[in-house]
Design a protein around this motif. Structure first.
Motif, mmCIF file in Angstrom:
data_model
loop_
_atom_site.group_PDB
_atom_site.id
_atom_site.type_symbol
_atom_site.label_atom_id
_atom_site.label_comp_id
_atom_site.label_asym_id
_atom_site.label_seq_id
_atom_site.Cartn_x
_atom_site.Cartn_y
_atom_site.Cartn_z
ATOM 1 N N THR A 304 -3.811 0.297 6.692
ATOM 2 C CA THR A 304 -5.203 -0.166 6.239
ATOM 3 C C THR A 304 -5.084 -0.666 4.761
ATOM 4 O OG1 THR A 304 -6.202 1.322 7.674
ATOM 5 C CG2 THR A 304 -7.481 0.694 6.043
ATOM 6 N N ILE A 305 -4.709 0.514 3.914
ATOM 7 C CA ILE A 305 -4.464 -0.076 2.396
ATOM 8 C C ILE A 305 -3.645 -1.501 2.124
ATOM 9 C CG2 ILE A 305 -3.413 0.473 0.191
ATOM 10 C CD1 ILE A 305 -3.843 3.419 1.197
ATOM 11 N N GLY A 308 -6.250 -4.190 3.022
ATOM 12 C CA GLY A 308 -7.075 -4.334 2.019
ATOM 13 C C GLY A 308 -6.700 -5.078 0.849
ATOM 14 N N LEU A 309 -5.294 -4.918 0.483
ATOM 15 C CA LEU A 309 -4.701 -5.884 -0.888
ATOM 16 C C LEU A 309 -4.372 -7.346 -0.486
ATOM 17 C CD1 LEU A 309 -2.422 -2.717 -1.844
ATOM 18 C CD2 LEU A 309 -4.572 -3.546 -3.049
ATOM 19 N N SER A 310 -4.049 -7.487 0.904
ATOM 20 C CA SER A 310 -3.575 -8.765 1.309
ATOM 21 C C SER A 310 -4.482 -10.052 0.978
ATOM 22 C CB SER A 310 -3.073 -8.836 2.508
ATOM 23 O OG SER A 310 -2.492 -9.969 3.109
ATOM 24 N N SER A 316 -1.558 -9.903 6.155
ATOM 25 C CA SER A 316 -2.737 -9.288 6.977
ATOM 26 C C SER A 316 -2.344 -8.986 8.240
ATOM 27 C CB SER A 316 -3.955 -10.207 6.628
ATOM 28 O OG SER A 316 -4.308 -10.280 5.544
ATOM 29 N N GLN A 379 -12.987 -5.974 -0.154
ATOM 30 C CA GLN A 379 -11.469 -5.096 -0.518
ATOM 31 C C GLN A 379 -11.610 -3.647 -0.878
ATOM 32 O OE1 GLN A 379 -9.863 -8.765 -2.451
ATOM 33 N NE2 GLN A 379 -8.115 -8.177 -0.969
ATOM 34 N N PRO A 380 -12.428 -3.421 -2.058
ATOM 35 C CA PRO A 380 -12.542 -2.078 -2.302
ATOM 36 C C PRO A 380 -12.898 -1.104 -1.143
ATOM 37 C CG PRO A 380 -13.553 -3.586 -3.953
ATOM 38 C CD PRO A 380 -13.284 -4.562 -2.684
ATOM 39 N N LEU A 383 -9.819 -0.461 0.955
ATOM 40 C CA LEU A 383 -8.878 0.361 0.142
ATOM 41 C C LEU A 383 -9.364 1.884 0.325
ATOM 42 C CD1 LEU A 383 -8.185 -2.013 -2.744
ATOM 43 C CD2 LEU A 383 -6.800 -1.386 -0.627
ATOM 44 N N GLY A 386 -8.753 3.332 3.420
ATOM 45 C CA GLY A 386 -7.365 3.858 3.546
ATOM 46 C C GLY A 386 -6.858 5.223 3.242
ATOM 47 N N VAL A 387 -7.409 5.362 1.877
ATOM 48 C CA VAL A 387 -7.190 6.411 1.200
ATOM 49 C C VAL A 387 -7.703 7.680 1.817
ATOM 50 C CG1 VAL A 387 -7.290 7.806 -0.943
ATOM 51 C CG2 VAL A 387 -6.554 5.360 -0.955
#
Length: 421
Positions: A304-305, A308-310, A316, A379-380, A383, A386-387
């Motif tokens: 998931t992280i 989100g960064l892609s 993706s 995106q945030p 992220l 995912g954390v």
């Protein structure tokens, strides 16, 4: 695992020739295919109308609320009446909702409030359909084949999640009405198959309705720490880590893609999940399934992280495929635990609570994702989710040691009983 599945090839072959399982599998594929196409069409449609992440989340909330309010009712219905008929009726209602979507699109009167209302109708129908279908499988195949059948049944859903979003995106590119009409036809075929599923055991007897029996599904789950741990782990992991509701935003605003690419993004996780399902069907989790479930959830969080960064659609797609493959471990373990450790006479009520957990993680997770994306951006939000998923897995390993240390999907003997034997 105590079930003799070492000869996985012959087990899979016998299931393929089992007429009841064929119809069950076909009905599940078609119903899931329809819902996935409908989800893509609704998501893209509502975002095109509103340009709002919060509006996307409301679609998930509209589907979740009926499921939440009806949980205790639907479980008792699944245990008192023919589960095949329940599934067929629900799929017919979903067929009618899809047809209404099509008529509203062609007539030009399909607005955001109407989409929410129809989404709520679909959510109510799925509230009854999910426990009926889930608790039907033990009556379709013998118990010895149940874990293998569960894996292949899960593959039905994953197959639909591959084909459905891609097909829905493709048809939506042709026209929204075409996507909704395809959903209508697929739901209708699913209803026909569901009503003609053959059972090898008789439907459950109609137990009298009492307050105790209504709440017996919840009471049973509370008494089983392994099942409670598996359900709640999956609930919070997907609740925080689900990025599916935000895919229209990622496709349109971050990856600069269209409805077809949106369909591919929704399909990517199912491609990974189907790969994982087929692997588990041939190589079942014989040892430490609980630990495997925790590992899958942690990988889910990292995938998931990465998503989100892609900013690249290929990256993706890979991240979503890994996400799906890791999630299927949780799905198969949770489903097998519920099927193998629950008495058939209460399986409908336990499956209803299971469906509520799934609906909470999926539909309410979509609302949570839309809400946080509206606050922080897409995106945030992904992220942070995912954390949070990784943190949930680590905490649950401490809270539910019985799940972490379980060595079999079957019910394990109590220590005193094991010593006596």
């Amino acid at each position: 695992m105590n079930t003799p599945l070492s000869d996985s090839g012959s087990a899979s072959g016998s299931l393929a020739r089992h007429p009841g399982f064929q119809r069950f599998w076909g009905a599940r594929v078609l119903a899931s295919l329809s819902f996935q196409m409908l989800a893509v069409a609704m998501g893209w449609h509502i975002y095109a109308l509103t340009k709002s992440a919060f509006a996307l989340g409301l679609v998930g909330l509209a589907q979740f609320l009926p499921m939440f309010l009806l949980t205790l009712v639907v479980g008792h219905v699944a245990d008192r009446y023919d589960r095949r008929r329940i599934a067929a009726v629900c799929q017919s209602i979903e067929c009618a909702a899809a047809l209404t979507f099509a008529c509203g699109t062609f007539g030009g009167w399909l607005s955001a409030p109407i989409i929410y209302a129809l989404a709520a109708c679909v959510g109510a129908a799925r509230a009854f359909e999910s426990p009926a279908i889930s608790s039907l499988l033990p009556g379709v195949v013998p118990r010895a084949k149940l874990p293998n059948a569960t894996a292949w049944s899960t593959s039905a859903t994953q197959t639909a999640q591959i084909l459905g979003p891609a097909l829905g995106g493709l048809l939506y590119g042709v026209g929204a009405g075409a996507a909704y009409l395809a959903c209508t036809i697929s739901f209708a075929l699913a209803a026909v198959l569901s009503s003609n599923i053959r059972l090898h055991t008789k439907p459950a007897s109609r137990a009298p309705v009492t307050l105790e029996s209504v709440f017996s599904g919840i009471a049973f789950i509370r008494s089983q720490p392994v099942i409670l741990g598996a359900l709640s782990l999956d609930l919070f992991a997907v609740l925080f880590g689900g990025a599916t509701a935000l895919l229209p935003i990622f496709a349109r605003d971050i990856l600069h893609a269209g409805p077809l690419e949106l369909g591919l993004l929704r399909s990517a996780s199912a491609v990974g999940a189907l790969t994982g399902t087929i692997w588990l069907a041939h190589f079942p989790l014989r040892r430490r399934p609980g630990l495997a479930m925790f590992g899958g959830v942690i990988v889910f969080g990292f995938a998931t992280i990465a998503f989100g960064l892609s900013h690249n659609i290929v990256v993706s797609l890979i991240a979503l495929a890994v996400l799906g493959a890791s999630d299927v471990v949780s799905v198969v373990v949770r489903s097998s635990l519920v099927q193998l450790r629950t008495p058939n006479e209460t399986l409908g009520r336990v499956s209803a609570v299971n469906s509520l957990f799934i609906g909470t993680s999926n539909q309410l997770g979509e609302f949570e994702s839309g809400l946080t994306a509206g606050w922080w951006g897409a995106q945030p939000a992904v992220l942070v989710g995912g954390v949070a998923t990784i943190c949930v897995a680590l905490v649950w390993m401490r809270l539910f040691p019985a799940l972490r240390d379980t060595r079999s999907l079957e019910r394990e003997p109590e220590p005193a009983t094991a010593a006596a034997n």
